[in-house]
Design a protein around this motif. Structure first.
Motif, PDB file in Angstrom:
ATOM      1  N   CYS A  66       0.826  -1.210   0.000  1.00  0.00           N
ATOM      2  CA  CYS A  66       0.000   0.000   0.000  1.00  0.00           C
ATOM      3  C   CYS A  66       0.859   1.258   0.000  1.00  0.00           C
ATOM      4  N   ASN A  67       1.956   1.212  -0.722  1.00  0.00           N
ATOM      5  CA  ASN A  67       2.876   2.343  -0.824  1.00  0.00           C
ATOM      6  C   ASN A  67       2.409   3.240  -1.967  1.00  0.00           C
ATOM      7  N   ILE A  68       1.804   4.367  -1.625  1.00  0.00           N
ATOM      8  CA  ILE A  68       1.246   5.249  -2.645  1.00  0.00           C
ATOM      9  C   ILE A  68       2.252   6.290  -3.141  1.00  0.00           C
ATOM     10  N   SER A  69       3.470   6.280  -2.613  1.00  0.00           N
ATOM     11  CA  SER A  69       4.439   7.328  -2.950  1.00  0.00           C
ATOM     12  C   SER A  69       4.783   7.381  -4.438  1.00  0.00           C
ATOM     13  N   LYS A  70       4.754   6.251  -5.133  1.00  0.00           N
ATOM     14  CA  LYS A  70       5.046   6.244  -6.573  1.00  0.00           C
ATOM     15  C   LYS A  70       3.782   6.083  -7.410  1.00  0.00           C
ATOM     16  N   GLY A  71       2.631   6.102  -6.737  1.00  0.00           N
ATOM     17  CA  GLY A  71       1.367   5.978  -7.439  1.00  0.00           C
ATOM     18  C   GLY A  71       0.894   7.309  -7.984  1.00  0.00           C
ATOM     19  N   VAL A  72      -0.168   7.238  -8.761  1.00  0.00           N
ATOM     20  CA  VAL A  72      -0.782   8.428  -9.345  1.00  0.00           C
ATOM     21  C   VAL A  72      -2.215   8.515  -8.820  1.00  0.00           C
ATOM     22  N   LYS A  73      -2.542   9.667  -8.242  1.00  0.00           N
ATOM     23  CA  LYS A  73      -3.922   9.884  -7.793  1.00  0.00           C
ATOM     24  C   LYS A  73      -4.749  10.147  -9.044  1.00  0.00           C
ATOM     25  N   ILE A  74      -5.652   9.207  -9.358  1.00  0.00           N
ATOM     26  CA  ILE A  74      -6.456   9.350 -10.569  1.00  0.00           C
ATOM     27  C   ILE A  74      -7.841   9.920 -10.275  1.00  0.00           C
ATOM     28  N   ALA A  75      -8.240   9.904  -8.998  1.00  0.00           N
ATOM     29  CA  ALA A  75      -9.521  10.514  -8.605  1.00  0.00           C
ATOM     30  C   ALA A  75      -9.364  11.120  -7.223  1.00  0.00           C
ATOM     31  N   ASN A  76      -9.715  12.396  -7.101  1.00  0.00           N
ATOM     32  CA  ASN A  76      -9.598  13.044  -5.797  1.00  0.00           C
ATOM     33  C   ASN A  76     -10.823  12.739  -4.937  1.00  0.00           C
ATOM     34  N   GLU A  77     -10.874  13.369  -3.768  1.00  0.00           N
ATOM     35  CA  GLU A  77     -11.898  13.058  -2.772  1.00  0.00           C
ATOM     36  C   GLU A  77     -13.312  13.453  -3.186  1.00  0.00           C
ATOM     37  N   SER A  78     -13.477  14.292  -4.176  1.00  0.00           N
ATOM     38  CA  SER A  78     -14.828  14.701  -4.577  1.00  0.00           C
ATOM     39  C   SER A  78     -15.287  14.071  -5.893  1.00  0.00           C
ATOM     40  N   GLN A  79     -14.412  13.396  -6.612  1.00  0.00           N
ATOM     41  CA  GLN A  79     -14.782  12.860  -7.923  1.00  0.00           C
ATOM     42  C   GLN A  79     -15.663  11.612  -7.876  1.00  0.00           C
ATOM     43  N   GLY A  80     -15.831  11.003  -6.709  1.00  0.00           N
ATOM     44  CA  GLY A  80     -16.668   9.816  -6.602  1.00  0.00           C
ATOM     45  C   GLY A  80     -18.137  10.109  -6.406  1.00  0.00           C
ATOM     46  N   ALA A  81     -18.490  11.372  -6.303  1.00  0.00           N
ATOM     47  CA  ALA A  81     -19.887  11.755  -6.071  1.00  0.00           C
ATOM     48  C   ALA A  81     -20.726  11.551  -7.329  1.00  0.00           C
ATOM     49  N   GLY A  82     -22.021  11.536  -7.142  1.00  0.00           N
ATOM     50  CA  GLY A  82     -22.951  11.448  -8.274  1.00  0.00           C
ATOM     51  C   GLY A  82     -22.777  10.163  -9.058  1.00  0.00           C
ATOM     52  N   GLU A  83     -22.457  10.307 -10.330  1.00  0.00           N
ATOM     53  CA  GLU A  83     -22.280   9.145 -11.202  1.00  0.00           C
ATOM     54  C   GLU A  83     -20.929   8.462 -10.982  1.00  0.00           C
TER      55      GLU A  83
END
Length: 162
Positions: A103-120
Motif C-alpha cells: 500500500c505504498n502510494i508514494s510512486k502511485g498516481v492519484k487518478i480521482a480526488n476526494e470529490s470525484q466519486g460523487a454522483g455518477e
C-alpha cells in the motif's frame, strides 16, 4: 532485470494464491474458446452496491465479478468530504505489485480526488492489456492497509464464447 509478460503473469497468479490478493480474470478456462462478435465494453461499479467503501472485500468482489476486458469502464462511487465524512476516499493507480502489496502510494498516481466519486462516480477505462493496481490512498494508505480498499485486474483482450 526486466520481467517478460509471461513472468509477470506467473508472478501475479502465484501472488494471488499465497498473499490473499486476486487477479480478476476468471475467464481463464479449459476448452476451445471462440471469439464472439459481442465485444461491447461493460460499465462496472466497483464494489457493486457497497461502492468504494472502507472495510469491503474488494479482492473477492473482483474475482466474483470478473472477468474484466480491455475497454471496460470501472466506476468508483464514494461520498464526498463533509462534516460527517472526515475520512473521504480517493483512487490511486499504483505502478507495480510491490507497491500494491505494501500500500505504498508514494510512486502511485492519484487518478480521482476526494470529490470525484460523487454522483455518477469517477470512471476509469481499462484501455490496455496490463495489470492495473487500484487503492484508496486516504490517510497515507491507511484505507488500503487496514480498510482493504485495494484490488487489481488484468483485463482480457477479447470476450470469448464457450
Amino acid at each position: 532485470m526486466a520481467l517478460t509478460y509471461i513472468q509477470l503473469l506467473i508472478l501475479l497468479l502465484s501472488s494471488s494464491m499465497f498473499l490473499g490478493v486476486t487477479v480478476a480474470s476468471k475467464a481463464f478456462n479449459y476448452g476451445s474458446p471462440r471469439p464472439t462478435s459481442d465485444n461491447i465494453p461493460n460499465r462496472i461499479i466497483v464494489g457493486g452496491s457497497a461502492n468504494w467503501s472502507f472495510g469491503f472485500d474488494y479482492p473477492s468482489w473482483a474475482f466474483k465479478h470478473g472477468s474484466f476486458y480491455v475497454n471496460d469502464t470501472l466506476v468508483f462511487k464514494y461520498n464526498v468530504p463533509s462534516e460527517n465524512n472526515t475520512h473521504p476516499h480517493n483512487v490511486y493507480l499504483l505502478p507495480n505489485m510491490r507497491s500494491f502489496l505494501s500500500c505504498n502510494i508514494s510512486k502511485g498516481v492519484k487518478i480521482a480526488n476526494e470529490s470525484q466519486g460523487a454522483g455518477e462516480g469517477f470512471e476509469f477505462v481499462l484501455n490496455k492489456w496490463k495489470p492495473y493496481y487500484f487503492v484508496c490512498g486516504a490517510t497515507d494508505g491507511y484505507h488500503c492497509n487496514v480498510g482493504g480498499m485495494k484490488f487489481f485486474v488484468l483485463p482480457l483482450l477479447r470476450r470469448w464464447h464457450y
